[in-house]
Design a protein around this motif. Structure first.
Motif, short mmCIF file in Angstrom:
data_model
loop_
_atom_site.label_atom_id
_atom_site.label_comp_id
_atom_site.label_asym_id
_atom_site.label_seq_id
_atom_site.Cartn_x
_atom_site.Cartn_y
_atom_site.Cartn_z
N THR A 55 7.22 19.04 -28.18
CA THR A 55 7.06 17.67 -27.70
C THR A 55 6.09 17.66 -26.53
O THR A 55 6.17 18.48 -25.63
CB THR A 55 8.42 17.10 -27.24
OG1 THR A 55 9.33 17.14 -28.34
CG2 THR A 55 8.28 15.67 -26.77
N ASP A 56 5.15 16.71 -26.56
CA ASP A 56 4.22 16.51 -25.46
C ASP A 56 4.72 15.34 -24.63
O ASP A 56 5.26 14.36 -25.17
CB ASP A 56 2.81 16.19 -25.98
CG ASP A 56 2.18 17.38 -26.66
OD1 ASP A 56 2.21 18.48 -26.08
OD2 ASP A 56 1.65 17.22 -27.78
N PHE A 57 4.53 15.43 -23.32
CA PHE A 57 4.92 14.36 -22.41
C PHE A 57 3.64 13.82 -21.77
O PHE A 57 2.99 14.50 -20.99
CB PHE A 57 5.90 14.89 -21.36
CG PHE A 57 7.18 15.37 -21.98
CD1 PHE A 57 8.22 14.48 -22.23
CD2 PHE A 57 7.34 16.70 -22.34
CE1 PHE A 57 9.39 14.91 -22.82
CE2 PHE A 57 8.51 17.13 -22.94
CZ PHE A 57 9.54 16.23 -23.18
N ILE A 58 3.29 12.57 -22.14
CA ILE A 58 2.01 11.97 -21.76
C ILE A 58 2.24 10.88 -20.72
O ILE A 58 2.95 9.90 -20.99
CB ILE A 58 1.32 11.34 -22.99
CG1 ILE A 58 1.28 12.30 -24.17
CG2 ILE A 58 -0.07 10.83 -22.62
CD1 ILE A 58 0.42 13.51 -24.00
N PRO A 59 1.65 11.02 -19.52
CA PRO A 59 1.76 9.95 -18.52
C PRO A 59 0.89 8.75 -18.90
O PRO A 59 -0.24 8.90 -19.35
CB PRO A 59 1.27 10.61 -17.22
CG PRO A 59 0.50 11.80 -17.64
CD PRO A 59 0.94 12.19 -19.02
N VAL A 60 1.46 7.55 -18.70
CA VAL A 60 0.78 6.30 -19.05
C VAL A 60 0.86 5.35 -17.86
O VAL A 60 1.88 5.30 -17.17
CB VAL A 60 1.43 5.63 -20.28
CG1 VAL A 60 0.75 4.31 -20.62
CG2 VAL A 60 1.39 6.57 -21.48
N GLU A 61 -0.22 4.59 -17.64
CA GLU A 61 -0.23 3.58 -16.59
C GLU A 61 -0.82 2.29 -17.16
O GLU A 61 -1.87 2.31 -17.80
CB GLU A 61 -1.07 4.07 -15.41
CG GLU A 61 -1.07 3.14 -14.23
CD GLU A 61 -1.83 3.74 -13.06
OE1 GLU A 61 -1.19 4.38 -12.22
OE2 GLU A 61 -3.06 3.58 -13.03
N LEU A 62 -0.12 1.18 -16.95
CA LEU A 62 -0.59 -0.15 -17.38
C LEU A 62 -0.67 -1.05 -16.16
O LEU A 62 0.12 -0.91 -15.22
CB LEU A 62 0.39 -0.75 -18.38
CG LEU A 62 0.47 -0.06 -19.73
CD1 LEU A 62 1.83 -0.24 -20.34
CD2 LEU A 62 -0.60 -0.61 -20.64
N MET A 63 -1.61 -2.01 -16.19
CA MET A 63 -1.77 -2.93 -15.07
C MET A 63 -1.71 -4.38 -15.54
O MET A 63 -1.91 -4.67 -16.72
CB MET A 63 -3.12 -2.68 -14.38
CG MET A 63 -3.22 -1.30 -13.76
SD MET A 63 -4.81 -1.02 -12.96
CE MET A 63 -4.65 -2.10 -11.54
N GLY A 64 -1.43 -5.27 -14.61
CA GLY A 64 -1.46 -6.70 -14.86
C GLY A 64 -0.33 -7.20 -15.74
O GLY A 64 0.82 -6.79 -15.61
#
Length: 137
Positions: A46-55
């Protein structure tokens, strides 16, 4: 071209913060994504991918997305470079999301029927309104 589409489950509830001055919402979370092959012993990685969303997409996360939810995220890969107080140079890779969609239904104990889950896409609408009187069929 820098475009990525991911489907995975959140490892914990999104962290929501607001940028001072503009009061823009920022949601950060990690997606757990199983690789599409098995190891010799039959297990999957399993890969753990950081995500960032704005607005608006971040506000959608604050209202609808929780730990364990299956989501689809579209965005781009971003590499941030910084220097530690000790002078070491570091890089951090994450997905800068543009749109997110819940792919499973929210489990609510007091609801008997299916619930509608909206999605948020920050891409501009590519279709213009059409006057029905001008359509030939």
């Amino acid at each position: 071209m820098n475009n990525v589409v991911l489907v995975g489950r959140l490892t914990k509830d999104p962290d929501i913060r607001y940028i001072q001055g503009t009061n823009t919402a920022v949601a950060s979370f990690t997606l757990a994504i199983a690789r599409d092959y098995k190891n010799k012993d039959g297990s999957t990685t399993t890969d753990f991918i950081p995500v960032e969303l704005m607005g608006k997409a971040a506000e959608f996360c604050a209202n609808y997305i929780t730990k364990g939810r299956l989501v689809g995220v579209q965005g781009s890969i971003r590499v941030d470079r910084y220097e530690t107080p000790e002078g070491d140079k570091r890089t951090f890779t994450k997905v800068a999301g543009r749109s997110i969609q819940a792919l499973d239904s929210k489990k609510e104990s007091n609801s008997d029927g299916p619930t509608f889950e909206p999605s948020y896409d920050s891409a501009p609408n590519e279709f213009a309104a059409v006057n029905d009187d001008e359509v030939p069929f």
